[in-house]
Design a protein around this motif. Structure first.
Motif, PDB file in Angstrom:
ATOM      1  N   TYR A 106       0.832  -1.205   0.000  1.00 31.99           N
ATOM      2  CA  TYR A 106       0.000   0.000   0.000  1.00 31.99           C
ATOM      3  C   TYR A 106       0.868   1.258   0.000  1.00 31.99           C
ATOM      4  CZ  TYR A 106      -3.310   3.557   1.497  1.00 31.99           C
ATOM      5  OH  TYR A 106      -4.060   4.713   1.563  1.00 31.99           O
ATOM      6  N   GLY A 107       1.935   1.233   0.818  1.00 32.88           N
ATOM      7  CA  GLY A 107       2.824   2.382   0.856  1.00 32.88           C
ATOM      8  C   GLY A 107       3.463   2.659  -0.492  1.00 32.88           C
ATOM      9  N   SER A 108       3.786   1.590  -1.224  1.00 36.29           N
ATOM     10  CA  SER A 108       4.424   1.776  -2.534  1.00 36.29           C
ATOM     11  C   SER A 108       3.478   2.393  -3.553  1.00 36.29           C
ATOM     12  CB  SER A 108       4.935   0.439  -3.074  1.00 36.29           C
ATOM     13  OG  SER A 108       3.854  -0.408  -3.426  1.00 36.29           O
ATOM     14  N   GLN A 109       2.183   2.348  -3.265  1.00 29.36           N
ATOM     15  CA  GLN A 109       1.206   2.951  -4.175  1.00 29.36           C
ATOM     16  C   GLN A 109       0.921   4.410  -3.838  1.00 29.36           C
ATOM     17  OE1 GLN A 109       0.363   0.812  -6.772  1.00 29.36           O
ATOM     18  NE2 GLN A 109       1.883  -0.325  -5.584  1.00 29.36           N
ATOM     19  N   ARG A 110       1.394   4.862  -2.671  1.00 23.36           N
ATOM     20  CA  ARG A 110       1.210   6.259  -2.282  1.00 23.36           C
ATOM     21  C   ARG A 110       2.331   7.062  -2.908  1.00 23.36           C
ATOM     22  NH1 ARG A 110      -3.500   7.893  -0.642  1.00 23.36           N
ATOM     23  NH2 ARG A 110      -2.394   9.667   0.288  1.00 23.36           N
ATOM     24  N   ILE A 115      16.810  12.614   2.614  1.00 24.20           N
ATOM     25  CA  ILE A 115      16.025  13.103   3.757  1.00 24.20           C
ATOM     26  C   ILE A 115      14.619  12.510   3.769  1.00 24.20           C
ATOM     27  CG2 ILE A 115      15.087  15.143   4.890  1.00 24.20           C
ATOM     28  CD1 ILE A 115      18.139  14.766   5.125  1.00 24.20           C
ATOM     29  N   PRO A 116      13.890  12.529   2.629  1.00 19.71           N
ATOM     30  CA  PRO A 116      12.570  11.884   2.642  1.00 19.71           C
ATOM     31  C   PRO A 116      12.636  10.408   3.011  1.00 19.71           C
ATOM     32  CG  PRO A 116      12.803  13.270   0.700  1.00 19.71           C
ATOM     33  CD  PRO A 116      14.145  13.201   1.337  1.00 19.71           C
ATOM     34  N   GLU A 117      13.650   9.683   2.488  1.00 22.93           N
ATOM     35  CA  GLU A 117      13.749   8.256   2.771  1.00 22.93           C
ATOM     36  C   GLU A 117      14.054   8.005   4.249  1.00 22.93           C
ATOM     37  OE1 GLU A 117      13.369   5.389   1.007  1.00 22.93           O
ATOM     38  OE2 GLU A 117      12.488   6.570  -0.604  1.00 22.93           O
ATOM     39  N   ILE A 118      14.922   8.815   4.830  1.00 25.57           N
ATOM     40  CA  ILE A 118      15.233   8.646   6.250  1.00 25.57           C
ATOM     41  C   ILE A 118      14.001   8.903   7.108  1.00 25.57           C
ATOM     42  CG2 ILE A 118      16.510   9.652   8.188  1.00 25.57           C
ATOM     43  CD1 ILE A 118      18.889   9.972   6.374  1.00 25.57           C
ATOM     44  N   LEU A 177      12.154   6.249   9.599  1.00 26.40           N
ATOM     45  CA  LEU A 177      11.878   6.507  11.010  1.00 26.40           C
ATOM     46  C   LEU A 177      10.412   6.220  11.339  1.00 26.40           C
ATOM     47  CD1 LEU A 177      13.938   9.782  11.592  1.00 26.40           C
ATOM     48  CD2 LEU A 177      14.509   7.447  12.290  1.00 26.40           C
ATOM     49  N   VAL A 178       9.527   6.562  10.408  1.00 26.94           N
ATOM     50  CA  VAL A 178       8.112   6.222  10.608  1.00 26.94           C
ATOM     51  C   VAL A 178       7.952   4.711  10.666  1.00 26.94           C
ATOM     52  CG1 VAL A 178       5.802   6.320   9.585  1.00 26.94           C
ATOM     53  CG2 VAL A 178       7.271   8.340   9.531  1.00 26.94           C
ATOM     54  N   GLY A 179       8.686   3.997   9.810  1.00 28.00           N
ATOM     55  CA  GLY A 179       8.641   2.540   9.835  1.00 28.00           C
ATOM     56  C   GLY A 179       9.113   1.973  11.156  1.00 28.00           C
ATOM     57  N   VAL A 186       8.415   2.811   4.469  1.00 33.05           N
ATOM     58  CA  VAL A 186       7.832   2.629   5.811  1.00 33.05           C
ATOM     59  C   VAL A 186       7.656   1.142   6.104  1.00 33.05           C
ATOM     60  CG1 VAL A 186       5.789   2.998   7.235  1.00 33.05           C
ATOM     61  CG2 VAL A 186       6.668   4.860   5.810  1.00 33.05           C
ATOM     62  N   GLY A 187       7.040   0.435   5.187  1.00 35.17           N
ATOM     63  CA  GLY A 187       6.788  -0.991   5.384  1.00 35.17           C
ATOM     64  C   GLY A 187       8.052  -1.826   5.343  1.00 35.17           C
ATOM     65  N   TYR A 188       8.993  -1.479   4.442  1.00 35.94           N
ATOM     66  CA  TYR A 188      10.218  -2.274   4.312  1.00 35.94           C
ATOM     67  C   TYR A 188      11.041  -2.234   5.600  1.00 35.94           C
ATOM     68  CZ  TYR A 188       9.039  -1.763  -0.649  1.00 35.94           C
ATOM     69  OH  TYR A 188       8.400  -1.765  -1.859  1.00 35.94           O
ATOM     70  N   ILE A 189      11.204  -1.060   6.169  1.00 37.51           N
ATOM     71  CA  ILE A 189      12.007  -0.932   7.386  1.00 37.51           C
ATOM     72  C   ILE A 189      11.305  -1.604   8.572  1.00 37.51           C
ATOM     73  CG2 ILE A 189      13.005   0.691   9.025  1.00 37.51           C
ATOM     74  CD1 ILE A 189      14.469   0.517   6.348  1.00 37.51           C
ATOM     75  N   ALA A 190       9.986  -1.425   8.657  1.00 40.60           N
ATOM     76  CA  ALA A 190       9.239  -2.089   9.733  1.00 40.60           C
ATOM     77  C   ALA A 190       9.375  -3.603   9.618  1.00 40.60           C
ATOM     78  CB  ALA A 190       7.769  -1.680   9.669  1.00 40.60           C
ATOM     79  N   THR A 191       9.372  -4.104   8.402  1.00 39.87           N
ATOM     80  CA  THR A 191       9.516  -5.541   8.182  1.00 39.87           C
ATOM     81  C   THR A 191      10.862  -6.036   8.687  1.00 39.87           C
ATOM     82  OG1 THR A 191       8.098  -5.412   6.220  1.00 39.87           O
ATOM     83  CG2 THR A 191       9.505  -7.350   6.422  1.00 39.87           C
ATOM     84  N   LEU A 192      11.939  -5.302   8.403  1.00 36.13           N
ATOM     85  CA  LEU A 192      13.273  -5.696   8.859  1.00 36.13           C
ATOM     86  C   LEU A 192      13.382  -5.704  10.376  1.00 36.13           C
ATOM     87  CD1 LEU A 192      15.611  -3.844   6.320  1.00 36.13           C
ATOM     88  CD2 LEU A 192      15.317  -6.318   6.586  1.00 36.13           C
TER      89      LEU A 192
END
Length: 450
Positions: free
Chosen positions: A53-57, A194-197, A201-203, A72-78
């Motif tokens: 879902y995040g990849s579609q935003r 910066i956006p990716e970091i 962090l949200v993840g 967001v989802g990738y980092i949370a997954t790790l």
């Protein structure tokens, strides 16, 4: 071996490395206990859905600059799943995301799918692998002061994920467009780091909340929405800044009525030449944007000089030659035009080093400036002015040929002439000289620029 063969080998290498990582992930999962797999089954499915879902935003910053929220989802997954299972979960969500883009025709090439998916999966493998090998998860969920040690490890994971991902993409870009690898890496990092970091962090916040209580993870919706709104606000501000500067450039129309039509034609010619070089869409847009404001510095030139009908005196010429520097200094104040500064400053340089303002030569001249120099000269030669009639296309092309290797980049000039031929704008009275054909990379026969 041609550049296309090297690119195919590179894409195949990325595919092989990605499959190797997935193979290691599958083997790693077999070593997990059945209880661990069952316990993580639902979280894995949830994280795959969140990542997809995040990849579609998609937050549109410019015509080609888009931020995706999948990080967001990738980092949370790790952070939440055992490392082998996390790799497979990210691969599944990324595969679904790429399949969705293909279905929507927003992805047009399997090479693009391989590079984008491979970059993400390899980035997850490198960043997550280091985090796992250094016991980052153990530190993070420790109830003692040891949890503090997880913070630098999380930062290292985020940086390695982003750098690895970008390096994979940079490799494909440089093989496709012949751009300088460092320049491409710096441009991508400057725009996305910066956006990716912040997304990473949200993840991490999502992962911490979910680990405390799955129900608590629902509260991540609030920071995610704030994050999305912040991105959209930044994107809006960036677009409004561009529009304001473009309007400022268009104010030249009130002083020189030929400027507006010239700027529009130049932007079109610049886009066609830059696209023929197979540059990235982002780079093409940067060069086109620079072409639209390349004469912005003429704002600082008096009407007596700017609108003079006839040749300028030596003193007037010296003043007129300041306009690239004036334009670059104006644009340097706007972050959205940072990539345009060097292009605008050097668009009057010559291949042989006899241009201005700094007398740069050859490849030391920014690529965008070299592209604009060719397109600008052609339009200036063929356009009618109050004090003279424009040259015919044939005469203008002959002058371009005469300037190859002295005034203009010979390869860019040759490719530009080939474009004119392919579009039926220029029809030579005799066969295309072999030298021109070779310099242009074989475009006369429909080949691609090498």
């Amino acid at each position: 071996m041609t550049r296309q063969h090297v690119l195919r080998f590179y894409v195949a290498l990325i595919a092989a490395l990605t499959l190797g990582v997935l193979g290691v992930g599958v083997v790693g999962v077999t070593y997990l206990s059945s209880q661990t797999l069952i316990r993580n089954l639902f979280p894995a499915a949830l994280l795959i859905a969140v990542s997809w879902y995040g990849s579609q935003r998609r937050v549109l910053v410019s015509e080609s600059d888009i931020w995706l929220m999948g990080t967001v989802g990738y980092i949370a997954t790790l952070v939440l799943l055992p490392f082998p299972l996390a790799v497979l979960a990210v691969a599944a969500s990324k595969g679904l995301a790429e399949a969705t883009l293909l279905a929507k025709k927003q992805r047009h090439s399997w090479k693009g799918v391989t590079v984008n998916a491979g970059g993400t999966i390899l980035g997850v493998a490198v960043g997550g692998g280091v985090f796992a090998s250094l016991n980052g998860v153990s530190y993070l969920w420790s109830h003692q002061l040891d949890s503090v040690f997880a913070l630098p490890l999380l930062l290292v994971m985020i940086l390695l994920y982003n750098v690895t991902n970008e390096l994979v993409v940079v490799g494909a870009i440089t093989l496709t467009s012949q751009e300088n690898p460092w320049s491409v890496f710096w441009r991508l990092s400057r725009a996305a780091l910066i956006p990716e970091i912040s997304l990473a962090l949200v993840g991490i916040v999502f992962a911490v909340l979910y680990h405390s209580s799955p129900i608590m993870a629902a509260f991540i919706v609030v920071p995610v929405m704030f994050s999305l709104r912040a991105f959209e606000s930044v994107a809006t501000l960036r677009r409004e800044t561009v529009e304001a500067v473009l309007r400022m450039a268009e104010h030249l129309d009130f002083r020189d009525t030929s400027t507006y039509e010239h700027s529009q034609r130049l932007a079109d010619l610049t886009r066609r030449l830059a696209s023929a070089l197979e540059l990235t869409p982002e780079h093409v847009e940067e060069i086109v944007l620079a072409s639209r404001v390349h004469d912005l510095g003429k704002i600082g030139i008096s009407n007596e000089i700017l609108l003079k009908q006839g040749p300028l005196s030596e003193e007037e010429g010296d003043i007129m030659r300041k306009h690239p520097v004036i334009g670059a200094e104006i644009l340097d104040s706007y972050s959205m035009f940072k990539s345009s500064v060097s292009i605008v400053r050097h668009h009057h340089e010559r291949w042989d080093g006899k241009g201005y303002p700094e007398g740069l030569s050859g490849d030391h001249i920014p690529l965008g400036a070299r592209i604009i120099a060719v397109a600008d000269s052609f339009d200036a030669m063929t356009a009618d002015r109050p004090y003279r009639k424009g040259l015919s296309v044939d005469d203008a092309v002959e002058r371009l040929k005469a300037g190859m290797g002295t005034q203009y980049d010979p390869k860019l000039c040759a490719i530009f002439i080939q474009i004119l031929m392919e579009e039926g704008i220029y029809a030579p009275s005799e066969a295309v000289p072999g030298e021109l054909h070779l310099i242009a990379g074989g475009r006369a026969s429909g080949g691609r620029a090498s």
